[in-house]
Each structure stands twice: as structure tokens, then as C-alpha cells.
Design a protein around this motif. Structure first.
Motif, PDB file in Angstrom:
ATOM      1  N   VAL A 173       0.847  -1.078  -0.101  1.00 10.36           N
ATOM      2  CA  VAL A 173      -0.013  -0.034  -0.151  1.00 10.36           C
ATOM      3  C   VAL A 173       0.852   1.183   0.034  1.00 10.36           C
ATOM      4  N   ASP A 174       0.843   2.085  -1.055  1.00  9.81           N
ATOM      5  CA  ASP A 174       1.677   3.384  -1.270  1.00  9.81           C
ATOM      6  C   ASP A 174       1.035   4.033  -2.457  1.00  9.81           C
ATOM      7  N   ASP A 175       1.075   5.431  -2.243  1.00 10.37           N
ATOM      8  CA  ASP A 175       0.513   6.341  -3.500  1.00 10.37           C
ATOM      9  C   ASP A 175       1.529   6.482  -4.677  1.00 10.37           C
ATOM     10  N   HIS A 176       2.692   5.947  -4.311  1.00 13.25           N
ATOM     11  CA  HIS A 176       3.816   6.242  -5.319  1.00 13.25           C
ATOM     12  C   HIS A 176       3.847   4.515  -5.893  1.00 13.25           C
ATOM     13  N   ASP A 177       3.830   4.877  -7.468  1.00 14.96           N
ATOM     14  CA  ASP A 177       3.999   3.522  -8.197  1.00 14.96           C
ATOM     15  C   ASP A 177       5.305   2.934  -8.296  1.00 14.96           C
ATOM     16  N   LEU A 178       6.376   4.067  -8.003  1.00 12.73           N
ATOM     17  CA  LEU A 178       7.726   3.458  -8.059  1.00 12.73           C
ATOM     18  C   LEU A 178       8.111   2.929  -6.806  1.00 12.73           C
ATOM     19  N   VAL A 179       7.472   3.167  -5.743  1.00  8.44           N
ATOM     20  CA  VAL A 179       7.964   2.845  -4.309  1.00  8.44           C
ATOM     21  C   VAL A 179       7.273   1.348  -4.606  1.00  8.44           C
ATOM     22  N   ARG A 180       5.909   1.135  -4.768  1.00 11.60           N
ATOM     23  CA  ARG A 180       5.447  -0.123  -4.608  1.00 11.60           C
ATOM     24  C   ARG A 180       6.171  -1.118  -5.731  1.00 11.60           C
ATOM     25  N   MET A 181       6.571  -0.813  -6.728  1.00 12.31           N
ATOM     26  CA  MET A 181       7.430  -1.543  -7.586  1.00 12.31           C
ATOM     27  C   MET A 181       8.758  -1.708  -7.141  1.00 12.31           C
ATOM     28  N   PRO A 239      -3.179  10.308   0.110  1.00  7.58           N
ATOM     29  CA  PRO A 239      -4.368  11.104  -0.096  1.00  7.58           C
ATOM     30  C   PRO A 239      -5.720  10.234   0.277  1.00  7.58           C
ATOM     31  N   GLY A 240      -6.818  11.081   0.753  1.00  2.86           N
ATOM     32  CA  GLY A 240      -7.726  10.460   1.248  1.00  2.86           C
ATOM     33  C   GLY A 240      -7.504   9.764   2.447  1.00  2.86           C
ATOM     34  N   MET A 241      -7.907   8.401   2.611  1.00  4.44           N
ATOM     35  CA  MET A 241      -7.667   7.767   3.908  1.00  4.44           C
ATOM     36  C   MET A 241      -6.137   7.491   4.184  1.00  4.44           C
ATOM     37  N   ASP A 242      -5.839   7.940   4.979  1.00  7.92           N
ATOM     38  CA  ASP A 242      -4.245   7.756   5.328  1.00  7.92           C
ATOM     39  C   ASP A 242      -3.925   6.282   6.050  1.00  7.92           C
TER      40      ASP A 242
END
Length: 238
Positions: A9-17, A60-63
Motif C-alpha cells: 500500500v503506497d500512493d507512489h507507483d515506483l515505491v510499490r514497484m 491522499p484520502g484515507m491515510d
């Protein structure tokens, strides 16, 4: 052996990757899903039934803190139903491992209060991330050493201001108190077994009894409790 199922769970695609690459390079770990915010994380956790959720804080949204509260509340409700319908059956996951770039005490203590099983900074090494996922998947809890230090500093400062030791300590046997003290020093079950000349299964039983008698969620909260109540003090041999 069944693979450890992980939700990222992370809002940054590169971090998740990056996390996916690290975790899936380890035999026995499978990333089963991803989410970009807390609300999606809650839904995906219910849908995918992972063993571990690697949770960002600021999204963003629910933290991530609110998402952790909801995931843990849902887990507790399921465990309660499971215990009622099938006494003695294994607990159901997931455990939440909070991962953040923000080295802030308010996030740390909010994550613990929300029911997180671990807290790790994103600048930790890949090996530490893998270890943390494995620890949380095993039903244990984890704080990075520098994070543990800050927990100790805070709870001992509060204790100096404060209150008498918790009466629940009186319910512990001498051996259980010894186990709690070693938990507070960061010992694993295997290390406690070696120091006390006990079998690892016996230590696991003692740990479970300590948590049950003190009404604590996991080992992390046992560490906090031990320092709050003077069972362990800063400067104890590591």
C-alpha cells in the motif's frame, strides 16, 4: 511451505514497484496485490486475505493510520468469530507493517495505537524489509532498533512523571516476568530459550501467557509495557 502473501500500500507507483521487486526476489514471499490509498487497502485486504500489509502512512484520502485501524478491527472481529465457531483454531491475519520516510514520533505512536505489528523506515535495507515481513507473518511484532530506542525514551520519561507499576504484573510468575524482561531487550524466542535453558515451544507458551495476562496485543506492546512499568530500564544489558 505456503508462501507469505503480501499486500503493498503506497500512493507512489515506483515505491510499490521497488518493494515488489525486493520481496518477490525472496523465496517464500508472494505479492498478491497493491493499493494506492487507505480506502483501497481496506477493500483489498478483505478481498485478498494477505498475511502482511506493508502500509504507507501519508496518502491522499484515507491515510495509512486509519486504514491500519480498520484492517486490525476487521481482523479482530474475524478472530472473535473464529474463536467462537472453532475454538483453538489459528488466528487469521493480516499483520500490518508500517513503512514510512517520516521519522516522527507522532507517526510511530499513532501506528502502535492503531494496531500495527511493525514499524520500519523506508531507508531500511532490503534485507531488513524481508526480515520484517517474515517476522510479522509469523505473528510476531517488530520495531527497528532506532525506533525501539525512541519508544524507550518516551515511556521512561513518562514513567518518571508518573504512576505506580501496573497491578497486572502481580499476575505474572517469576519465569513470565523474566521472559517479559528479555522481550523488552529485543530477544527472539530462540534467544530467550538459549538464555533461560528452555525449549522454544515452552518460551512461546510463556510469551502467549504474558500477553494474555497483561491484556496486550503483541510483543511490541509488551516492550512498551515493560519499560512503562520498570520491568526493564534503559541501560539493561542488550
Amino acid at each position: 511451505m505456503t508462501a507469505i502473501r503480501v499486500l503493498l500500500v503506497d500512493d507512489h507507483d515506483l515505491v510499490r514497484m521497488g518493494f515488489r521487486t525486493i520481496l518477490e526476489s525472496e523465496p517464500g514471499i508472494e505479492v498478491v496485490g497493491e493499493a494506492r490509498d487507505g480506502a483501497e487497502a481496506v477493500l483489498r485486504a478483505a478481498e485478498l486475505a494477505p498475511d502482511v500489509v506493508c502500509m504507507d502512512v501519508q496518502m491522499p484520502g484515507m491515510d495509512g493510520l486509519e486504514a491500519t485501524r480498520r484492517i486490525v478491527a476487521d481482523r479482530s472481529a474475524r478472530e472473535g468469530r473464529q474463536a467462537r465457531d472453532a475454538p483453538g483454531s489459528a488466528a487469521t491475519g493480516p499483520g500490518v507493517l508500517v513503512l514510512t520516510t517520516f521519522d516522527r514520533d507522532d507517526y510511530l505512536f499513532a501506528a502502535l495505537d492503531a494496531g500495527a505489528s511493525g514499524f520500519l523506515l523506508k531507508n531500511a535495507s532490503p534485507e531488513k524489509l524481508v526480515d520484517a515481513v517474515q517476522v510479522v507473518a509469523a505473528g510476531d511484532a517488530l520495531l527497528a532498533p532506532d525506533v525501539t530506542r525512541r519508544v524507550i525514551e518516551r515511556v521512561t520519561t513518562e514513567r518518571e512523571a508518573a504512576r505506580p507499576a501496573d497491578e497486572r504484573l502481580d499476575d505474572l510468575t517469576e519465569r513470565e516476568t523474566e521472559v517479559l524482561r528479555l522481550l523488552a531487550r529485543g530477544r527472539s524466542n530462540a534467544e530467550i530459550a538459549g538464555e533461560l535453558w528452555l525449549g522454544e515451544a515452552t518460551v512461546k507458551t510463556h510469551v502467549s501467557k504474558v500477553l494474555m495476562k497483561l491484556g496486550l496485543r503483541d510483543r511490541v506492546h509488551a516492550v512498551v509495557f515493560a519499560y512503562e512499568n520498570g520491568v526493564a530500564v534503559p541501560g539493561d544489558p542488550a
